[in-house]
Motif scaffolding. Structure first.
Motif, mmCIF file in Angstrom:
data_model
loop_
_atom_site.group_PDB
_atom_site.id
_atom_site.type_symbol
_atom_site.label_atom_id
_atom_site.label_comp_id
_atom_site.label_asym_id
_atom_site.label_seq_id
_atom_site.Cartn_x
_atom_site.Cartn_y
_atom_site.Cartn_z
ATOM 1 N N LEU A 52 0.829 -1.207 0.000
ATOM 2 C CA LEU A 52 0.000 0.000 0.000
ATOM 3 C C LEU A 52 0.863 1.256 0.000
ATOM 4 O O LEU A 52 0.501 2.270 -0.605
ATOM 5 C CB LEU A 52 -0.930 -0.014 1.212
ATOM 6 N N HIS A 53 2.000 1.181 0.666
ATOM 7 C CA HIS A 53 2.948 2.301 0.663
ATOM 8 C C HIS A 53 3.482 2.537 -0.745
ATOM 9 O O HIS A 53 3.604 3.691 -1.202
ATOM 10 C CB HIS A 53 4.102 2.012 1.634
ATOM 11 N N ALA A 54 3.794 1.449 -1.457
ATOM 12 C CA ALA A 54 4.300 1.562 -2.823
ATOM 13 C C ALA A 54 3.267 2.187 -3.752
ATOM 14 O O ALA A 54 3.615 2.847 -4.740
ATOM 15 C CB ALA A 54 4.697 0.181 -3.346
ATOM 16 N N GLU A 55 1.986 2.027 -3.424
ATOM 17 C CA GLU A 55 0.910 2.602 -4.232
ATOM 18 C C GLU A 55 0.560 4.027 -3.792
ATOM 19 O O GLU A 55 -0.328 4.651 -4.360
ATOM 20 C CB GLU A 55 -0.339 1.724 -4.137
ATOM 21 N N GLY A 56 1.242 4.516 -2.764
ATOM 22 C CA GLY A 56 0.986 5.869 -2.297
ATOM 23 C C GLY A 56 -0.212 6.004 -1.380
ATOM 24 O O GLY A 56 -0.656 7.113 -1.095
ATOM 25 N N LEU A 57 -0.729 4.868 -0.880
ATOM 26 C CA LEU A 57 -1.912 4.910 -0.029
ATOM 27 C C LEU A 57 -1.583 4.933 1.457
ATOM 28 O O LEU A 57 -2.442 5.275 2.279
ATOM 29 C CB LEU A 57 -2.817 3.711 -0.330
ATOM 30 N N VAL A 58 -0.375 4.549 1.808
ATOM 31 C CA VAL A 58 0.026 4.466 3.214
ATOM 32 C C VAL A 58 1.382 5.131 3.393
ATOM 33 O O VAL A 58 2.269 5.006 2.538
ATOM 34 C CB VAL A 58 0.094 2.986 3.667
ATOM 35 N N ALA A 78 -0.220 17.683 -8.481
ATOM 36 C CA ALA A 78 0.708 16.875 -9.274
ATOM 37 C C ALA A 78 0.061 15.566 -9.724
ATOM 38 O O ALA A 78 0.228 15.135 -10.871
ATOM 39 C CB ALA A 78 1.970 16.591 -8.454
ATOM 40 N N ILE A 79 -0.685 14.942 -8.822
ATOM 41 C CA ILE A 79 -1.351 13.678 -9.154
ATOM 42 C C ILE A 79 -2.374 13.881 -10.258
ATOM 43 O O ILE A 79 -2.451 13.100 -11.221
ATOM 44 C CB ILE A 79 -2.012 13.081 -7.895
ATOM 45 N N PHE A 80 -3.157 14.945 -10.183
ATOM 46 C CA PHE A 80 -4.176 15.178 -11.207
ATOM 47 C C PHE A 80 -3.554 15.561 -12.549
ATOM 48 O O PHE A 80 -4.111 15.250 -13.610
ATOM 49 C CB PHE A 80 -5.166 16.244 -10.747
ATOM 50 N N TYR A 148 -0.398 2.286 -13.769
ATOM 51 C CA TYR A 148 -0.234 3.696 -13.428
ATOM 52 C C TYR A 148 -1.585 4.377 -13.214
ATOM 53 O O TYR A 148 -1.740 5.201 -12.299
ATOM 54 C CB TYR A 148 0.547 4.423 -14.526
ATOM 55 N N VAL A 149 -2.564 4.049 -14.046
ATOM 56 C CA VAL A 149 -3.892 4.631 -13.862
ATOM 57 C C VAL A 149 -4.482 4.185 -12.538
ATOM 58 O O VAL A 149 -5.089 4.979 -11.803
ATOM 59 C CB VAL A 149 -4.826 4.246 -15.032
ATOM 60 N N SER A 150 -4.301 2.902 -12.207
ATOM 61 C CA SER A 150 -4.809 2.385 -10.936
ATOM 62 C C SER A 150 -4.217 3.160 -9.759
ATOM 63 O O SER A 150 -4.928 3.504 -8.805
ATOM 64 C CB SER A 150 -4.474 0.897 -10.803
ATOM 65 N N GLU A 151 -2.936 3.478 -9.845
ATOM 66 C CA GLU A 151 -2.288 4.196 -8.742
ATOM 67 C C GLU A 151 -2.815 5.617 -8.609
ATOM 68 O O GLU A 151 -3.133 6.061 -7.499
ATOM 69 C CB GLU A 151 -0.773 4.229 -8.945
ATOM 70 N N VAL A 152 -2.937 6.337 -9.731
ATOM 71 C CA VAL A 152 -3.391 7.732 -9.607
ATOM 72 C C VAL A 152 -4.874 7.796 -9.223
ATOM 73 O O VAL A 152 -5.295 8.723 -8.526
ATOM 74 C CB VAL A 152 -3.129 8.546 -10.895
ATOM 75 N N VAL A 153 -5.663 6.811 -9.664
ATOM 76 C CA VAL A 153 -7.068 6.781 -9.279
ATOM 77 C C VAL A 153 -7.190 6.526 -7.777
ATOM 78 O O VAL A 153 -7.992 7.159 -7.080
ATOM 79 C CB VAL A 153 -7.841 5.706 -10.079
ATOM 80 N N SER A 154 -6.391 5.583 -7.266
ATOM 81 C CA SER A 154 -6.406 5.299 -5.835
ATOM 82 C C SER A 154 -5.989 6.519 -5.028
ATOM 83 O O SER A 154 -6.603 6.863 -4.006
ATOM 84 C CB SER A 154 -5.474 4.127 -5.518
ATOM 85 N N ARG A 155 -4.961 7.199 -5.482
ATOM 86 C CA ARG A 155 -4.511 8.403 -4.780
ATOM 87 C C ARG A 155 -5.561 9.513 -4.854
ATOM 88 O O ARG A 155 -5.694 10.321 -3.922
ATOM 89 C CB ARG A 155 -3.180 8.886 -5.366
#
Length: 228
Positions: A52-58, A78-80, A148-155
């Motif tokens: 989860l940390h690697a995905e930017g969620l934790v 930046a994420i958007f 990559y889309v999954s990561e920015v959507v989660s963030r």
């Protein structure tokens, strides 16, 4: 249940709880509490938190309890910016490889969004609204783009939790249907414009929000996420 299955369940449950904003940004993720709930070792919990940390969620800091990430306003911008670029490319690729099966998959997903909204499952509707974009990326056949889309959507879900207004499922599904209709009509330019407008609406919800009060304990939240 095997050890690998328990490890994946721990990761998936925590991820869904975070994305559905049941566990709020800044909340502590105590290893012993999580391990006790899922019946897994601290090693498994740490592995899930690392993913989860690697995905930017934790956020994980040395000698401190892991917490749900809380993006700053600068990080949100930046994420958007990255998300706009990625999703523009997703639409462009899909316009070139559009198929009846892609249309069916997307309309089925939108129907799930509608169903969640009608039954008052606002957290689920919000999660599904984000996952619509991941399904779009998956349909391109480009695994790296999907990641990559999954990561920015989660963030983005964290950004909305920190800064945003409430999600309106009816707006999202109408906008999603518009993108699908444009792709089905072979109108790439319109599909791109509608996606850009949709993302701008998402960004527009990222406004200062009232701090929530009386949040449930982590154990109480995870009780809703324990089933395989």
């Amino acid at each position: 249940m095997s050890a690998s299955s328990r490890a994946d369940l721990t990761y998936q449950s925590l991820r869904r709880a975070i994305i559905e904003q049941a566990v709020k940004p800044g909340a502590k993720l105590r290893e012993d509490e999580i391990g006790g709930h899922f019946g897994v070792s601290r090693t498994i919990v740490r592995a899930a938190l690392a993913r989860l940390h690697a995905e930017g969620l934790v956020d994980i800091r040395p000698k401190r309890t892991a917490t749900v990430a809380a993006p700053t306003a600068d990080e949100a911008r930046a994420i958007f910016e990255v998300r706009r670029c990625l999703e523009r490319e997703v639409v462009a690729i899909l316009a070139r490889c559009w198929s009846a099966s892609a249309k069916a998959a997307l309309l089925a997903h939108i129907e799930d969004e509608d169903t969640a909204g009608r039954r008052g499952d606002h957290a689920g509707a919000g999660r599904l609204a984000g996952e619509f974009h991941i399904v779009l990326a998956r349909l391109t056949g480009n695994a790296l783009l999907e990641r990559y889309v999954s990561e920015v959507v989660s963030r983005s879900s964290l950004i909305l939790a920190v800064h945003g207004r409430a999600h309106r499922a009816d707006c999202s599904t109408a906008e999603h249907r518009g993108v699908v209709a444009a792709l089905d009509a072979g109108d790439e330019e319109r599909a791109m414009r509608l996606m850009a407008e949709h993302l701008q609406a998402v960004i527009g919800r990222a406004l200062p929000d009232q701090a929530s009060q009386d949040e449930p304990s982590l154990t109480a939240v995870l009780a809703r996420y324990g089933a395989p």
